[in-house]
Design an enzyme around this catalytic site. Structure first.
Site, PDB file in Angstrom:
ATOM      1  N   GLU A 171       0.945  -1.219   0.244  1.00 37.81           N
ATOM      2  CA  GLU A 171      -0.041  -0.175  -0.055  1.00 37.81           C
ATOM      3  C   GLU A 171       0.838   1.122   0.126  1.00 37.81           C
ATOM      4  OE1 GLU A 171      -2.314  -0.127   3.593  1.00 37.81           O
ATOM      5  OE2 GLU A 171      -0.703   0.338   4.889  1.00 37.81           O
ATOM      6  N   LYS A 174      -5.459   8.748   8.676  1.00 40.54           N
ATOM      7  CA  LYS A 174      -4.297   8.085   8.029  1.00 40.54           C
ATOM      8  C   LYS A 174      -5.007   7.361   6.848  1.00 40.54           C
ATOM      9  CE  LYS A 174       0.096   5.639   8.412  1.00 40.54           C
ATOM     10  NZ  LYS A 174       0.897   5.339   9.202  1.00 40.54           N
TER      11      LYS A 174
END
Length: 179
Positions: free
Chosen positions: A90, A102
């Site tokens: 990711e 986040k």
């Protein structure tokens, strides 16, 4: 000037996410933690939660590798799972210290390997009081049309386990600090 930069970042992020973001399905986990939100955010803000989770779940996570970056926006992280060596990669696309949010976009592996076209992981720390907060973990995902019959879904269990690990770690640190 800062508001203009924020607006530009939001517009770029919106375009980056594309129209898919409006069609996302969601899996969400919430956990209350009896620690100040700022302390929990310190753990989640950079790479602390990834490293702590890998350390505590060695039977699940074989390795956490930072491919690029330092934990901020643009950081590319690869998790390798045990025992089959499957992995998930990711990139952090948003780290908002003010909102304690986040966001990471899946690049490969995870549900992307079984028919999802997009996987977005959103972690949010929500202040409840001066000494407690909620860790909200959310996975947004979209399924490729040809895989809809199989109904592939990401697994939120790892994020739920990470929240439990953070809770135990931070709450036990609070108790130790107050003794």
């Amino acid at each position: 000037m800062l508001k203009q930069v924020s607006l530009i970042c939001f517009l770029v992020f919106s375009c980056y996410m594309g129209a898919e973001s409006q069609e996302l399905k969601h899996l969400t986990n919430e956990l209350q933690v009896n620690v100040a939100a700022s302390r929990v955010w310190e753990l989640y803000r950079h790479l602390g939660i990834s490293r702590l989770t890998a350390q505590q779940l060695q039977n699940v996570i074989q390795n956490v590798q930072v491919l690029e970056g330092d934990g901020g926006v643009g950081t590319k992280l690869k998790l390798t799972f045990a025992p089959g060596n499957s992995s998930y990669t990711e990139r952090f696309v948003e780290v908002d210290d003010e909102k304690m949010v986040k966001v990471a976009k899946g690049l490969e592996g995870g549900c992307l390997a079984i028919g999802c076209s997009v996987q977005i992981v959103r972690l949010e720390i929500i202040e409840k009081s001066s000494g407690s907060c909620i860790i909200r973990s959310d996975i947004g995902y979209a399924v490729k049309e040809e895989f809809e019959a199989n109904d592939p879904k990401p697994n939120i269990q790892l994020l739920a386990a990470a929240a439990q690990i953070a809770k135990r770690f931070l709450e036990s640190s609070e108790i130790s600090a107050s003794v």
